[in-house]
Scaffold this active site. Structure first.
Site, PDB file in Angstrom:
ATOM      1  N   VAL A  79       1.253  -1.539   0.060  1.00 10.00           N
ATOM      2  CA  VAL A  79      -0.387   0.021   0.523  1.00 10.00           C
ATOM      3  C   VAL A  79       0.621   0.912   0.536  1.00 10.00           C
ATOM      4  O   VAL A  79       0.215   2.399  -0.244  1.00 10.00           O
ATOM      5  CB  VAL A  79      -0.906   0.449   1.334  1.00 10.00           C
ATOM      6  N   TYR A  80       2.254   1.546   0.073  1.00 15.44           N
ATOM      7  CA  TYR A  80       2.731   2.165   0.170  1.00 15.44           C
ATOM      8  C   TYR A  80       3.253   2.935  -0.841  1.00 15.44           C
ATOM      9  O   TYR A  80       3.747   2.529  -1.446  1.00 15.44           O
ATOM     10  CB  TYR A  80       4.423   1.776   0.779  1.00 15.44           C
ATOM     11  N   SER A  81       2.791   3.756  -1.662  1.00 18.29           N
ATOM     12  CA  SER A  81       2.381   4.078  -3.062  1.00 18.29           C
ATOM     13  C   SER A  81       2.014   3.733  -3.868  1.00 18.29           C
ATOM     14  O   SER A  81       2.579   3.718  -4.975  1.00 18.29           O
ATOM     15  CB  SER A  81       3.926   5.109  -2.725  1.00 18.29           C
ATOM     16  N   GLY A  82       0.949   2.760  -3.683  1.00 22.33           N
ATOM     17  CA  GLY A  82       0.796   2.131  -4.018  1.00 22.33           C
ATOM     18  C   GLY A  82       1.373   0.665  -5.640  1.00 22.33           C
ATOM     19  O   GLY A  82       1.646   0.992  -6.501  1.00 22.33           O
ATOM     20  N   GLY A  83       2.500   0.491  -4.318  1.00 22.37           N
ATOM     21  CA  GLY A  83       3.100  -0.342  -4.725  1.00 22.37           C
ATOM     22  C   GLY A  83       4.885   0.411  -5.673  1.00 22.37           C
ATOM     23  O   GLY A  83       5.733  -0.431  -4.816  1.00 22.37           O
TER      24      GLY A  83
END
Length: 352
Positions: free
Chosen positions: A61-65
């Site tokens: 989930v960190y920056s959408g991958g």
């Protein structure tokens, strides 16, 4: 760098590990944290490895991958030198199966993480949140399958309540599934809730704590002061509502104590806050983050020295809070306290 056992496992991890939430920089939350690209990330990894920091933590989930992708590029060519830790379970889309820890979600999340990180295995895979809609047996059975396939080495969780973690550990023992060896938790001088239920559980069950946001969501950087506005560059302007709440007066009381110890030791406020955490029971590794080289080197300076017992006692007292029910009788009344003494090395808030 000191290395510690990760809970009741054979894996040794550095006392400080590196959190890569600043890598990628996409979206309102993670964009405010930082936007480290692959070249800058590789330099930060160089510095970390030189200091003995070998574990790097991220999440899908960190920056959408994007964080996983940047980290994968940063460690390319030196995979055997690092411990890669990632998390999954929070929403990655709007579809009904884009969140949670069901069998298809976990398998897909693992495959996606392997692809983005550019590796054939994850050293530590953690569930980012408890999924009340999926049976614990399904979750653990899927993780067992992934461990047996060689795609995952160890499993852990993050942000679980005590009953959720204990139910999972009991189910794993009953069926012979892999046990969670790590719990990634919020813990700091301005956030000591971990000590009430989760720490005693971890001591009893052999679960190592990986501490996230050890500087209280950016509040213990030494830049937040009583009677002064937030610094212009503070990420709290954009991210305060996303993180753990802290009462202002409590924060300032802790900062005042940190300032006093800083003057005595010649160390910075962040270094003292991190060093305090490294002394706590169950802590396997404290996850530090950095948007640049200066921040990283500053945080690395938290190891290699020790606070005195008297300094620790002052920080303990400044950060102590009244216990929530059912714990406050054990904190306040001698008869209760005699039946349940605090873990070794732990004073307030258990004995405030």
């Amino acid at each position: 760098m000191e290395y510690r056992q990760l809970g009741a496992s054979g894996l040794k991890v550095p006392a400080l590990s590196f959190g890569t939430g600043t890598f990628g920089g996409r979206g309102p939350l993670f964009g405010a944290w930082g936007n480290t690209d692959a070249a800058a990330a590789r330099r930060l990894v160089d510095i970390a490895l030189d200091a003995g920091i070998t574990m790097f933590d991220t999440a899908d989930v960190y920056s959408g991958g994007a964080s996983e992708e940047v980290l994968g590029q940063a460690v390319k060519g030196r995979r055997d030198q690092v411990i890669l830790s990632t998390k999954a379970g929070l929403p990655m889309g709007d579809g009904p199966n884009d969140a949670g820890t069901s069998r298809p979600r976990l398998i897909r999340a693992t495959e996606d993480a392997l692809r983005r990180l550019g590796t054939d295995h994850l050293d530590l895979f953690q569930l980012h949140a408890f999924d009340a809609g999926t049976p614990v047996e399904e979750v653990l059975g899927t993780l067992d399958q992934l461990v047996r396939s060689g795609k995952i080495r160890y499993v852990g969780v993050s942000n679980f309540a005590g009953w959720q973690l204990m139910k999972s550990l009991s189910t794993a023992e009953k069926h012979g599934f892999p046990r969670y060896v790590a719990h990634q938790v919020h813990y700091s001088l301005v956030g000591r809730d971990y000590e009430w239920d989760l720490m005693p559980l971890a001591l009893d069950q052999g679960v190592g704590a990986l501490v996230w946001s050890p500087l209280g969501w950016g509040r213990l950087t030494g830049k937040v002061r009583r009677g002064q506005p937030l610094p212009a560059g503070s990420r709290l302007h954009e991210t305060a509502d996303y993180g753990p709440p802290v009462e202002e007066e409590h924060l300032y009381r802790v900062v005042d104590a940190l300032d006093d110890v800083a003057r005595e030791t010649g160390r910075s406020v962040p270094q003292i806050a991190l060093n305090w955490l490294l002394r706590r029971p169950t802590v396997s590794s404290v996850i530090i983050g950095a948007r640049n080289e200066a921040q990283l080197r500053q945080n690395i300076g938290a190891v290699g020295w020790e606070l005195t017992p008297e300094q620790v006692a002052r920080l303990d007292a400044a950060s102590a809070r009244t216990a929530p029910y059912p714990h406050f009788p054990y904190q306040r009344q001698e008869g209760f306290a005699r039946l349940n003494p605090p873990p070794a090395g732990l004073t307030p808030p258990f004995a405030a």
